[in-house]
Design a protein around this motif. Structure first.
Motif, short mmCIF file in Angstrom:
data_model
loop_
_atom_site.label_atom_id
_atom_site.label_comp_id
_atom_site.label_asym_id
_atom_site.label_seq_id
_atom_site.Cartn_x
_atom_site.Cartn_y
_atom_site.Cartn_z
N VAL A 42 55.99 10.42 30.51
CA VAL A 42 56.84 10.09 29.36
C VAL A 42 56.47 11.11 28.29
O VAL A 42 55.40 11.05 27.69
N GLU A 43 57.36 12.07 28.08
CA GLU A 43 57.08 13.11 27.07
C GLU A 43 57.27 12.54 25.68
O GLU A 43 58.26 11.85 25.39
N VAL A 44 56.29 12.83 24.80
CA VAL A 44 56.32 12.38 23.41
C VAL A 44 55.94 13.54 22.51
O VAL A 44 55.45 14.57 22.98
N GLU A 45 56.13 13.37 21.23
CA GLU A 45 55.76 14.40 20.26
C GLU A 45 54.33 14.22 19.76
O GLU A 45 53.70 15.16 19.30
N GLN A 46 53.81 12.99 19.84
CA GLN A 46 52.48 12.69 19.31
C GLN A 46 51.87 11.54 20.11
O GLN A 46 52.57 10.64 20.54
N LEU A 47 50.55 11.60 20.31
CA LEU A 47 49.82 10.53 20.99
C LEU A 47 49.21 9.59 19.96
O LEU A 47 48.94 9.99 18.83
N ASP A 48 48.95 8.35 20.36
CA ASP A 48 48.30 7.42 19.44
C ASP A 48 46.88 7.91 19.14
O ASP A 48 46.29 8.63 19.94
#
Length: 144
Positions: free
Chosen positions: A123-129
């Motif tokens: 799941v590509e995201v812009e930022q990780l938690d």
């Protein structure tokens, strides 16, 4: 769990040595001994062919006694046998000692651990938690 196996060696099938054992001992299936020189590596065949259920893998791991006493270990540890592989199980051994090591037919050379696994979906995201550790790498949570 039941696993289909073909055994082309003259040795008994691997078994758990104790009730609490996680690994089964793999044995060398050799016509003649292998003399493994210092820093040399080789693939040792076992005579075993397996069919694992989907969602499982077999991990080939070093035997602690061989590693501690003789300096012999599994080079790609743990090696993975995938559920769809049907070839003979081989073990990549390396000699990290200063002495030549003789591998004989029937010698216990590695352990086989059967493990359940999942296949991931990216799941590509812009930022990780964020976490307390953050981007701290190798050794970042050890002694300071």
């Amino acid at each position: 769990m039941k696993i289909q196996v073909i055994n082309t060696s003259t040795h008994h099938l691997p078994k758990y040595e104790t009730l609490g054992a996680a690994g089964l001992d793999l044995k060398a299936n050799l016509k003649e001994s292998i003399f493994l020189k210092p820093l040399e590596r080789t693939i040792v065949k076992t005579g075993l062919f397996i069919a694992l259920p989907h969602g499982y893998e077999a991990q080939v791991r070093p035997r602690s006694g061989l590693a501690a006493k003789k300096g012999i270990t599994v080079l790609n540890s743990p090696g993975t046998v995938d559920a769809d592989y049907r070839g003979e199980i081989g073990v990549i051994l390396v000699n990290l000692s200063n002495d030549v090591f003789e591998i004989t037919d029937g010698e216990r050379i590695a352990q086989l651990v059967i493990a359940k696994h999942e296949q991931a979906t990216w799941v590509e995201v812009e930022q990780l938690d964020s976490t307390q550790r953050g981007t701290g790498g190798f050794g970042s949570t050890g002694k300071k």
